[in-house]
Design an enzyme around this catalytic site. Structure first.
Site, PDB file in Angstrom:
ATOM      1  N   GLU A  92     -40.607 -15.460  99.809  1.00 47.21           N
ATOM      2  CA  GLU A  92     -41.839 -16.078 100.304  1.00 47.21           C
ATOM      3  C   GLU A  92     -42.631 -14.938 100.921  1.00 47.21           C
ATOM      4  O   GLU A  92     -42.286 -14.448 101.995  1.00 47.21           O
ATOM      5  CB  GLU A  92     -41.516 -17.186 101.307  1.00 47.21           C
ATOM      6  CG  GLU A  92     -42.657 -18.161 101.511  1.00 47.21           C
ATOM      7  CD  GLU A  92     -43.722 -17.614 102.437  1.00 47.21           C
ATOM      8  OE1 GLU A  92     -44.803 -17.203 101.921  1.00 47.21           O
ATOM      9  OE2 GLU A  92     -43.494 -17.564 103.649  1.00 47.21           O
ATOM     10  N   CYS A 148     -48.742 -16.037 106.565  1.00 46.38           N
ATOM     11  CA  CYS A 148     -48.946 -15.700 105.157  1.00 46.38           C
ATOM     12  C   CYS A 148     -49.812 -16.714 104.428  1.00 46.38           C
ATOM     13  O   CYS A 148     -50.507 -16.358 103.473  1.00 46.38           O
ATOM     14  CB  CYS A 148     -47.599 -15.569 104.458  1.00 46.38           C
ATOM     15  SG  CYS A 148     -46.542 -17.006 104.686  1.00 46.38           S
TER      16      CYS A 148
END
Length: 490
Positions: free
Chosen positions: A257, A291
């Site tokens: 991720e 993110c």
């Protein structure tokens, strides 16, 4: 006084490290040392992998019915709730996160996800699926598809959400029946030790969770050792690529991720009164260290000036300062090095010809801590470095467009594909545009389900491999085995 953690959690015991090196955890708002932990040696990490290997190969955890594993996870969630105040204070001190965010999201939400996994996902998940009978040249056959735990999993978490992401990864890994080694970021190691205490208190069998604090040396062994079957990592795309390389020789499964430079499309019929608070949140939450934040704001040229004016007014009301103060909405970056990186990218943007509509410097009233002002760039072209590179700081760029096709093209012109957003007075139009964005998560008119356990979390392209959360996250930690037999022979 700093918290001293002089032992590692391996095989269900607290053991002394072989290393004589330590890691200092720094409060990024005060620059004071708040904790000291071991910098695990390679032999320490090898012991942790060995403990996890034995717990998987010989222990009861992988063979327990999912319902029994769920009960252990619920005990862990209950213990997290009992220690919730401590976890909130630790999140504020380690990360520098504003209190309101630690209290509302970064401690409460992962506990809710763990409870949902144990109460809903595990009981409903199909760990064994019947095959349809089939006629072959060899007779009539049937069978089942079993979903079994993948094995030993290395869990490597970043600094921006240490407790949050540890729970989000450990929950499905443990629920699937894997055994684990958790290595937190050296910037934020302390919450991982609390996680070990929670596991110990909740009756997790020895070796099912091991915790080693360490630097890149420890991480490299966790991604290359043949005793590890799977690596789950959250962090930058640069490090993610290194992990893929380190894992290649042993052909591990790798879940990544990674970063994002996600686009938020504001159509010509959007309601700016609703858009502006969302845009603000998407680059000031956690000082921009997230993110999936939407840090490229693509706005129809007819709304450009009004949007920028509204954002400037909203940014001016953001209170930057001591994150323990409940009235503060934005704390510091994690380190001086991260602030240097953000400041360098701001200089690059100015050199490229973009202009600052707000911010760009350090808050004048704060003499300590790794603070930076919320920053807004205008006159930005999507080809600029500041429109393509992830700042991981409180910086947003505004890019105008003329029509929907151009907006989609700009949104997709990125190496990343983690998230995206569309704002329109016509929800159908917004949905259709969202379908065209190559990203793993799309928010329509502000969304509302982006943090839900009922949807997967993950991205396209350089934003990662695999999915987290809910049944999707659980599936990543499972192998599929076909068990077939003959019903009749010709």
């Amino acid at each position: 006084m700093p918290v001293i953690r002089d032992r590692l959690f391996i095989g269900g015991d607290w053991i002394e490290s072989d290393s004589n090196r330590t890691i200092k955890a720094i409060n990024p708002a005060t620059e004071e040392v708040i904790g000291i932990v071991p910098d695990a040696s390679l032999s320490d990490v090898t012991r942790a992998i060995g403990a996890a290997r034995i717990a998987f190969d010989e222990g009861p955890w992988p063979h327990m019915p999912p319902s029994e594993r769920a009960q252990v996870l619920l005990r862990m969630a209950s213990e997290m709730r009992r220690r919730k105040t401590e976890l909130i204070e630790l999140d504020i001190a380690e990360v520098g996160r504003a209190r309101m965010l630690s209290e509302s999201t970064f401690v409460e939400l992962p506990i809710q996800h763990l409870e949902d996994l144990a109460n809903r996902v595990l009981p409903q998940f199909d760990f064994m699926e019947a095959m349809l009978p089939d006629v072959t040249p060899y007779g009539v056959g049937s069978g089942v598809v079993k979903r079994e735990p993948f094995g030993v999993a290395s869990i490597i978490t970043p600094y921006n959400a240490p407790f949050f992401l540890a729970v989000m990864k450990l929950g499905p890994a443990l629920g699937a029946g894997c055994t684990t080694i958790l290595k937190p970021s050296p910037f934020t190691p302390l919450s991982a030790y609390v996680m070990a205490e929670i596991a110990e208190h909740s009756g997790l069998p020895p070796g099912v969770l091991n915790v080693v604090s360490g630097s890149s040396e420890a991480a490299s062994l966790l991604t290359s050792h043949p005793g590890v079957d799977l690596v789950s990592f959250t962090g930058s795309d640069v490090v993610g690529r290194k992990i893929l390389g380190q894992s290649a020789d042993t052909l591990k499964k790798v879940l990544l991720e990674l970063g994002g430079k996600s686009a938020n499309i504001v159509c010509d019929d959007a309601d700016l009164a609703k858009v502006i608070p969302d845009v603000m949140m998407n680059f000031t939450t956690s000082c921009g260290q997230g993110c999936s934040m939407l840090t490229r704001t693509l706005v129809h040229s007819s709304l450009h000036d009004d949007l920028v004016a509204g954002l400037k007014s909203a940014i001016d009301r953001v209170k930057v300062g001591d994150p323990s103060d409940p009235t503060v909405s934005m704390g510091p970056l994690i380190s001086a090095a991260q602030r240097d990186k953000v400041e360098n990218l701001i200089r690059i943007g100015l050199n490229e010809g973009a202009h600052l509509a707000f911010g760009g410097g350090r808050p004048a009233h704060l003499s300590k801590g790794f603070f930076i002002e919320p920053t807004l760039f205008v006159d930005v072209h999507n080809s600029m470095e500041i429109a393509q590179r992830e700042f991981f700081g409180p910086v947003n760029v505004v890019i105008p467009f003329e029509n929907d096709d151009q907006a989609v093209a700009i949104a997709n012109e990125s190496d990343f594909g983690l998230a995206g957003g569309v704002w329109s007075g016509d929800p159908s139009r917004a949905y259709r545009l969202g379908e065209r964005i190559r990203a793993g998560m799309i928010s329509i008119n502000g969304g509302g389900g982006g943090l839900s356990p009922h949807g997967p979390f993950g991205g396209y392209k350089s934003s990662g491999i695999g999915r987290e959360w809910g049944k999707w996250g659980l599936s990543e930690f499972l192998q599929h085995k076909s068990m077939v037999w003959s019903m009749a022979r010709g």
